[in-house]
Design an enzyme around this catalytic site. Structure first.
Site, PDB file in Angstrom:
ATOM      1  CD  GLU A  45      -2.749   1.445   2.344  1.00  0.00           C
ATOM      2  OE1 GLU A  45      -2.654   2.542   2.941  1.00  0.00           O
ATOM      3  OE2 GLU A  45      -3.495   0.513   2.711  1.00  0.00           O
ATOM      4  CB  CYS A 103      -3.070   5.915   3.824  1.00  0.00           C
ATOM      5  SG  CYS A 103      -1.698   5.292   4.813  1.00  0.00           S
TER       6      CYS A 103
END
Length: 462
Positions: A243, A277
């Site tokens: 990620e 994020c």
């Protein structure tokens, strides 16, 4: 020096390879942590490899009990971890505690899901037995970030452990005390070698990723690091879960209340100082409501004031995006000026008249910055949101069912949120796209990523 009262390794100030951590609020020394040596990295991986057969053979229920006990111990230390997290990264202790408790919930979830993770029987000849059986992949290296260190680590480490893998984890060098304490809380609940945490910077991460006995590299962090890890895995054959960064757009349609939309935008851009994020990184607002929207967003930024960034190096990178945009013609509506005094705070910032060529629109800023681009219609906003190298998440604010359908189908990202910048039902999992990485990094599907399927065919001997 900040008094952490934690029994963790402390480096000699003369040690040039030690990690020095300063408090973002006032620049005071939090502490120094010795970095792992290449020999310690090799020993940790060797220990994980040696522990693997026994842990993989441990009944799934017993592995789950160990993870559940670790979760309980982590809950007991939540306040302590939150306080250390705040000292290292500037995240307010109340929010940091929420992150720790989210990690506790994740460990408990995987403790429930682990024993339920199953293979399948195949319909072959009636005299034969045909099975598809999940097995642990082996030694997992977990490289975790600083912005929500406990919650993210609990996901990767917990899923790996309940499926029978062994783990060597390296927390970010920006929060080594938090990461090492997390490891110390977990370690007593598992056999020797099953889970180990090492402190270090990118060099230590590279040593771990390049080790030939590593089977999985799981990383949450920057795109640049993720790409380098993928290149390493191409040589070693390790599986990679990534990620990476995101550059998440927010599309604001003409039919929504501009005050409400601005509140959503402010939450998405300024929460945790933009160090999330899936924070809002780019805003495309319909011209019809642009003026009241920007006014309300500017007021929200003024109310937020200076916010804590993790360190001076990161603040310099955030400020560089802002100054680059202003030099290229963006208008500074709020913030954008480094405050006087110690620490690494930065004001919530609003930029207007932004265009796609600016770095603040093309790259992940990861700070409390809201760059706004005005569009003439929803189609233009959607097209601009799609035109990006990343593919982590996106948000759409609209009252139109038609626009909702068009948006979630057209946006090339792993997560689409409509009328809420954060939120979602438990158990979801998504694939990031393009520069944002690949593979399930959370949710029940992470158990599939961390196991390899073996087909078994058994016939009776004549």
């Amino acid at each position: 020096m900040t008094d952490l009262t934690v029994d963790l390794p402390s480096a000699d100030p003369a040690d040039e390879r030690s990690i020095r951590v300063e408090n973002p609020a006032d620049g005071s020394l939090v502490g120094r942590v010795p970095m792992a040596t290449s020999e310690e990295v090799g020993a940790a991986v060797a220990g994980a490899r040696a522990a693997l057969p026994g842990w993989a053979a441990t009944p799934a229920v017993s592995r789950a009990e160990a993870v559940r006990a670790a979760a309980d111990a982590l809950a007991d230390r939540a306040d302590e971890l939150a306080r250390i997290n705040e000292a290292e990264t500037g995240r307010p202790a109340a929010e940091a505690r929420e992150g720790v408790l989210a990690g506790v919930a994740t460990l408990r979830q995987y403790a429930e899901l682990g024993p339920l993770h199953r293979g399948r029987a195949l319909l072959g000849h009636e005299s034969a037995t045909d099975l598809m059986v999940p097995e642990p992949r082996g030694v997992v290296v977990a490289l975790t970030p600083w912005n929500d260190p406990v919650a993210v680590a609990c996901g990767l480490v917990g899923a790996a452990l309940v499926t029978g893998n062994t783990v060597v984890a390296k927390p970010s060098e920006r929060c080594p005390h938090t990461g090492l304490l997390f490891g110390e809380v977990l370690r007593p609940h598992f056999p020797e070698g099953v889970v180990r945490h090492l402190a270090g910077d990118g060099t230590v991460g590279s040593w771990l990723a390049e080790h030939p006995d590593v089977d999985v590299i799981a990383h949450v962090g920057s795109t640049a690091t993720g790409r380098s890890l993928a290149a390493v895995a191409a040589r070693t054959g390790a599986k990679v879960l990534l990620e990476n960064g995101g550059n998440d757009p927010l599309i604001v349609d003409a039919d929504v209340d501009p005050q409400w939309a601005a509140e959503q935008a402010a939450t998405g851009a300024f929460a945790n100082s933009g160090q999330i994020c899936v924070a809002v990184e780019r805003i495309f607002v319909h011209r019809r409501i642009a003026e009241p929207f920007v006014d309300a967003l500017t007021a929200a930024a003024d109310r937020a004031g200076p916010l804590p960034l993790v360190d001076l190096r990161h603040r310099a990178a955030v400020h560089a995006h802002v100054t680059d945009a202003v030099a290229a013609g963006a208008r500074l509506r709020a913030g954008g000026v480094i405050p006087d005094g110690p620490g690494s705070r930065y004001p919530a910032t609003v930029l207007t008249d932004c265009d796609p060529t600016m770095r603040v629109m093309r790259e992940e800023t990861f700070g409390p910055v809201a760059p706004v681009c005005v569009v003439d219609d929803f189609a233009e906003g959607l097209a601009r949101a799609r035109d990006d190298a990343y593919g982590l998440a996106a948000t759409v604010l609209t009252r139109s069912a038609e626009h909702t359908q068009r948006a979630w189908r057209a946006l090339p990202v792993g997560t689409v949120k409509v009328n809420a910048v954060f939120g979602g039902a438990p158990g979801g999992a998504a694939h990031p796209r393009r520069a944002s990485g690949h593979g399930y990094g959370y949710g029940p599907e992470l158990l599939d990523e961390l196991t390899a399927t073996k087909v078994v065919h058994i016939e009776p001997a004549p």
